[in-house]
Scaffold this motif. Structure first.
Motif, PDB file in Angstrom:
ATOM      1  N   SER A 175      58.930   0.964  38.975  1.00 51.71           N
ATOM      2  CA  SER A 175      59.731   0.908  37.743  1.00 51.71           C
ATOM      3  C   SER A 175      58.924   0.455  36.538  1.00 51.71           C
ATOM      4  CB  SER A 175      60.934  -0.032  37.944  1.00 51.71           C
ATOM      5  OG  SER A 175      60.512  -1.385  38.045  1.00 51.71           O
ATOM      6  N   PRO A 194      56.552   4.143  35.156  1.00 49.81           N
ATOM      7  CA  PRO A 194      57.260   5.365  35.563  1.00 49.81           C
ATOM      8  C   PRO A 194      56.472   6.649  35.332  1.00 49.81           C
ATOM      9  CG  PRO A 194      58.219   4.439  33.551  1.00 49.81           C
ATOM     10  CD  PRO A 194      57.265   3.425  34.078  1.00 49.81           C
ATOM     11  N   SER A 252      58.422   3.047  46.912  1.00 51.22           N
ATOM     12  CA  SER A 252      59.786   2.535  47.035  1.00 51.22           C
ATOM     13  C   SER A 252      60.118   2.289  48.513  1.00 51.22           C
ATOM     14  CB  SER A 252      60.783   3.540  46.453  1.00 51.22           C
ATOM     15  OG  SER A 252      60.498   3.816  45.103  1.00 51.22           O
TER      16      SER A 252
END
Length: 520
Positions: free
Chosen positions: A362, A365, A480
């Motif tokens: 995050s 990006p 992720s």
């Protein structure tokens, strides 16, 4: 008592914010909430309150002032660091701790005002705010503070890489663990205990009598296999022989291959069948050794009070070794020089200089790509998952072939036995790699195994992986979290990042007896 504790019935003696209504004598008023400027002496507090842990403080900073004589937070950023870490998710906190122990000067920042990032734990009010937009959960669910609902719930393999990292860094002294009751697999419409040894294979209803004999021979081969002893190889070079070829030698049927590959070796899809068999054999051995470690019903352990304790434990480790922490820092803009290499991070008009940046997707990006999404359901229940031997903590894996899918589905359940819910309540997760835009329908096979639920929340989140070249820009970005309910893939990412950042391999040849069971 070892600092790393796991047991079936052991009750922790440490005080924690989540335990303050659980009968350990700590009231709401006793949670330490002195201002940062307070002059209270650590020994005075120790005398007044007994055991002091960071969980008993509204501010971790005060804990460090008392324990270390200084705050881990400095007000100005006008310094140069070896590494700036952005985000306090578990991966970032592990790396922050490891790099600090290595002697690097580390600044750790987060745009949030709490630790954990995507892998944080929520109480009931926080859970309601996140998914229902309300701060008033139903009264019948009990006290909000008795809940610690992990947003990325994963069990820990007892002999796995994360335990080795915990022992290597001595983070075990900050945490208490408890064995997980059960490990199950979904096969032909039913839930079965995962057989991990030759004797368990003989007893398992997963196979007929002739298949049991073939499976037993295969399990014996795996148990006896020693990479350094050619006599145990039976003439096969597992660095060349594929898993499919190895299994063919024992004539195992597809159903047996399914639970071995997905519930024992913990592969997420069937690509492993066409890869060298050595990895699968090592994974099976790890499962069996972990199962034997604490004589429980599964190879897994889990922290008391949930995974939210893990990022904070590594944050404490980093602070002890001189790491600096800054929470609630907006923007956190990564700065680059004319050559495209990272040179600092700017927040609130101040720039901290650095040589390298470590972060979750995050924060950069434009240097990551979307590779999929995870669909999950979070359920509050008043009973254990049916057909799991009344297990109060359990994993159930639903292999892809059993569901006609391209990826496995995972059930995770934990309860008051690990202090993540009030007595009589259970927290269950159903998760999978999303293959549609309809999580309710997609997760139905797993939800059908849960029985009645008190409350259910659906969620979908995107998965990202880095596309940059760290050797060119000195940016090291984690992937992720996936849909699995165990930590093995997570730790592999951390160890790979550590090697890229430092140029060395983390030595995890530790004494696993440091993770021994505690007696009542």
């Amino acid at each position: 008592m070892d600092s790393f504790c796991t047991t079936q019935n052991w009750k922790p003696k440490i005080a924690s914010r989540q335990a303050r209504s659980s009968g350990d004598g700590i009231s709401e008023e006793q949670i330490i909430d002195f201002p940062l400027s307070g002059s209270h002496h650590f020994q005075t507090l120790l005398t007044r309150f007994g055991t002091l842990t960071p969980s008993r403080f509204r501010s971790l900073d005060l804990y460090y002032i008392l324990l270390l004589g200084k705050s881990p937070i400095r007000s100005n950023m006008d310094e140069e660091y070896d590494v700036i870490v952005l985000g306090t998710g578990l991966k970032e906190c592990i790396l922050s701790g490891l790099l600090s122990v290595d002697g690097l000067k580390v600044l750790h920042m987060d745009r949030n005002d709490y630790y954990g990032g995507e892998s944080t734990s929520l109480n009931l009010i926080q859970l309601w705010k996140k998914f229902r937009g309300s701060d008033k959960p139903p009264a019948h669910l009990g006290s909000s503070r008795d809940y610690n609902v992990d947003m990325i719930p994963k069990f820990i393999m007892a002999n796995g890489a994360l335990v080795r990292v915990l022992i290597h860094t001595d983070v075990t002294k900050y945490l208490y663990f408890k064995a997980v009751d059960g490990s199950f697999v979904y096969n032909k419409g039913k839930v079965h205990k995962v057989p991990a040894t030759d004797m368990e294979a003989l007893k398992s209803p997963l196979m007929g009598i002739f298949e049991k004999r073939r499976a037993r021979k295969f399990f014996i081969y795996v148990q006896d296999y020693n990479e350094n002893d050619p006599k145990t190889h039976e003439g096969m070079d597992l660095t060349r022989v594929t898993t499919k070829e190895l299994i063919a030698k024992y004539g195992l049927d597809d159903n047996t291959v399914d639970f071995i590959g997905h519930a024992l070796a913990l592969h997420r899809d069937d690509r492993y069948l066409y890869e060298p068999a050595l990895d699968t054999v090592k994974r099976m051995k790890l499962y069996a050794e972990s199962l034997a470690r604490f004589q429980g019903g599964s190879p897994y352990i889990y922290p008391l009070y949930g995974l939210g304790e893990l990022p904070q434990a590594f944050a404490r480790l980093s602070a002890v070794y001189g790491g600096t922490y800054m929470l609630n820092k907006p923007e956190c803009k990564v700065e680059f020089d004319e050559e495209g290499k990272v040179c600092g991070v700017t927040s609130e008009g101040e720039t901290a200089k650095c040589k390298k940046v470590v972060c979750d997707p995050s924060y950069l990006p434009n240097k990551v790509r979307k590779v999929g999404k995870v669909a999950r359901a979070i359920c509050i229940m008043s009973h254990p998952i049916p057909n799991t031997n009344e297990s109060h903590s359990v994993q159930v894996i639903l292999p892809q072939k059993q569901l006609g899918r391209r990826s496995d589905m995972y059930l995770f359940c934990c309860s008051y036995s690990h202090n993540v819910a009030p007595k009589g309540k259970f927290i269950a997760f159903v998760s999978t790699e999303a293959e549609s835009d309809n999580p309710e329908v997609e997760l139905k096979p797993g939800l059908d195994l849960l029985g009645p639920v008190d409350e259910i929340f659906y969620d979908v989140y995107d998965r990202y992986e880095p596309v940059n070249e760290p050797s060119l820009d000195n940016c090291f970005i984690s992937t992720s979290y996936d849909a699995t309910t165990h930590f093995e893939s997570t730790v592999i990412d951390v160890l790979n990042m550590y090697s890229m950042i430092t140029g060395k391999v983390l030595d995890l040849n530790v004494d696993l007896s440091a993770a021994s069971a505690a007696e009542e």
